[in-house]
Motif scaffolding. Structure first.
Motif, PDB file in Angstrom:
ATOM      1  N   GLN A 117      29.444  55.954  55.739  1.00 33.47           N
ATOM      2  CA  GLN A 117      28.075  56.111  55.259  1.00 33.47           C
ATOM      3  C   GLN A 117      27.893  57.377  54.430  1.00 33.47           C
ATOM      4  OE1 GLN A 117      26.182  55.752  59.107  1.00 33.47           O
ATOM      5  NE2 GLN A 117      25.704  53.621  58.714  1.00 33.47           N
ATOM      6  N   ILE A 118      28.851  58.277  54.514  1.00 28.43           N
ATOM      7  CA  ILE A 118      28.899  59.465  53.661  1.00 28.43           C
ATOM      8  C   ILE A 118      30.282  59.497  53.027  1.00 28.43           C
ATOM      9  CG2 ILE A 118      28.948  61.995  53.582  1.00 28.43           C
ATOM     10  CD1 ILE A 118      26.948  62.038  55.877  1.00 28.43           C
ATOM     11  N   ASP A 119      30.328  59.682  51.727  1.00 30.55           N
ATOM     12  CA  ASP A 119      31.589  59.801  50.993  1.00 30.55           C
ATOM     13  C   ASP A 119      31.700  61.234  50.487  1.00 30.55           C
ATOM     14  OD1 ASP A 119      33.753  59.745  49.272  1.00 30.55           O
ATOM     15  OD2 ASP A 119      32.991  58.086  48.049  1.00 30.55           O
ATOM     16  N   HIS A 158      31.464  70.315  62.489  1.00 27.63           N
ATOM     17  CA  HIS A 158      31.370  70.076  63.927  1.00 27.63           C
ATOM     18  C   HIS A 158      30.150  69.238  64.297  1.00 27.63           C
ATOM     19  CE1 HIS A 158      34.670  72.755  64.662  1.00 27.63           C
ATOM     20  NE2 HIS A 158      34.107  73.642  63.880  1.00 27.63           N
ATOM     21  N   ASN A 159      29.435  68.757  63.330  1.00 30.42           N
ATOM     22  CA  ASN A 159      28.216  67.998  63.570  1.00 30.42           C
ATOM     23  C   ASN A 159      28.576  66.545  63.897  1.00 30.42           C
ATOM     24  OD1 ASN A 159      25.897  66.215  62.584  1.00 30.42           O
ATOM     25  ND2 ASN A 159      24.963  68.249  62.602  1.00 30.42           N
ATOM     26  N   LEU A 160      28.221  66.103  65.087  1.00 29.75           N
ATOM     27  CA  LEU A 160      28.579  64.764  65.538  1.00 29.75           C
ATOM     28  C   LEU A 160      27.971  63.686  64.646  1.00 29.75           C
ATOM     29  CD1 LEU A 160      29.921  62.878  67.576  1.00 29.75           C
ATOM     30  CD2 LEU A 160      27.838  63.047  68.959  1.00 29.75           C
ATOM     31  N   HIS A 205      25.639  73.511  65.711  1.00 20.94           N
ATOM     32  CA  HIS A 205      26.223  73.531  67.057  1.00 20.94           C
ATOM     33  C   HIS A 205      27.277  72.439  67.177  1.00 20.94           C
ATOM     34  CE1 HIS A 205      22.330  75.380  68.951  1.00 20.94           C
ATOM     35  NE2 HIS A 205      22.893  76.171  68.058  1.00 20.94           N
ATOM     36  N   ASP A 206      28.256  72.681  68.011  1.00 21.71           N
ATOM     37  CA  ASP A 206      29.288  71.687  68.258  1.00 21.71           C
ATOM     38  C   ASP A 206      28.640  70.408  68.778  1.00 21.71           C
ATOM     39  OD1 ASP A 206      31.905  70.727  68.407  1.00 21.71           O
ATOM     40  OD2 ASP A 206      32.121  71.362  70.484  1.00 21.71           O
ATOM     41  N   ARG A 208      29.919  63.529  61.449  1.00 24.72           N
ATOM     42  CA  ARG A 208      31.268  62.993  61.692  1.00 24.72           C
ATOM     43  C   ARG A 208      31.240  61.478  61.890  1.00 24.72           C
ATOM     44  NH1 ARG A 208      33.242  66.796  66.299  1.00 24.72           N
ATOM     45  NH2 ARG A 208      34.942  65.289  66.412  1.00 24.72           N
ATOM     46  N   LEU A 209      30.235  60.985  62.612  1.00 20.83           N
ATOM     47  CA  LEU A 209      30.107  59.534  62.799  1.00 20.83           C
ATOM     48  C   LEU A 209      29.781  58.844  61.479  1.00 20.83           C
ATOM     49  CD1 LEU A 209      28.221  59.450  66.209  1.00 20.83           C
ATOM     50  CD2 LEU A 209      30.588  58.754  65.774  1.00 20.83           C
TER      51      LEU A 209
END
Length: 145
Positions: free
Chosen positions: A107-109, A95-97, A65-66, A100-101
């Motif tokens: 924290q994710i490459d 679209h995952n908040l 979900h957005d 994206r953060l």
């Protein structure tokens, strides 16, 4: 409720008599993720469909979900060492908040996350291939692109 590590189990929902969907929250700054889809990853198009019950895909649809704050976890990592699924990162997390953060914070490459096999292009495509009807209300809020 904790699972013996630093993660917290938020919710457990049965998908059928053999499978369940576990929603886990990881502490801030402690993001674990797979670098490639595991051998039985449901995002892989080269895997037989139906390995997991359709209700598992209904329960997990919120990850697509957005602005969702729930990640699609790797089923192979379990609850003691939870990791975000590589297939999800490559095909369903745009679209995952929460993701994206994590990306913004480094924290994710995504340069580390790859797949040598074709993946479903969206959560909806994967869920429908695994028995969820295209018009199912659980998929109504899923973002496809």
């Amino acid at each position: 409720m904790t699972n013996g590590t630093t993660s917290t189990i938020l919710r457990i929902r049965p998908a059928d008599e053999n499978y369940r969907v576990v929603t886990i929250e990881s502490p801030k700054g402690n993001v674990a993720y797979r670098k490639e889809p595991c051998p039985h990853c449901p995002w892989r198009k080269d895997q037989p469909t139906g390995r997991f019950p359709a209700d598992a895909f209904r329960h997990s649809a919120e990850t697509a979900h957005d602005m969702s704050t729930h990640r699609f976890g790797c089923h192979m990592s379990g609850t003691s060492q939870p990791e975000t699924c590589a297939g999800f990162l490559l095909s369903g997390a745009q679209h995952n908040l929460a993701v994206r953060l994590d990306l913004m914070k480094g924290q994710i490459d995504m340069g580390e996350v790859t797949s040598a096999v074709p993946l479903y292009e969206s959560y909806r495509e994967m869920a429908v291939a695994n028995g969820v009807p295209a018009g199912d209300p659980a998929l109504a809020l899923c973002r496809d692109s």
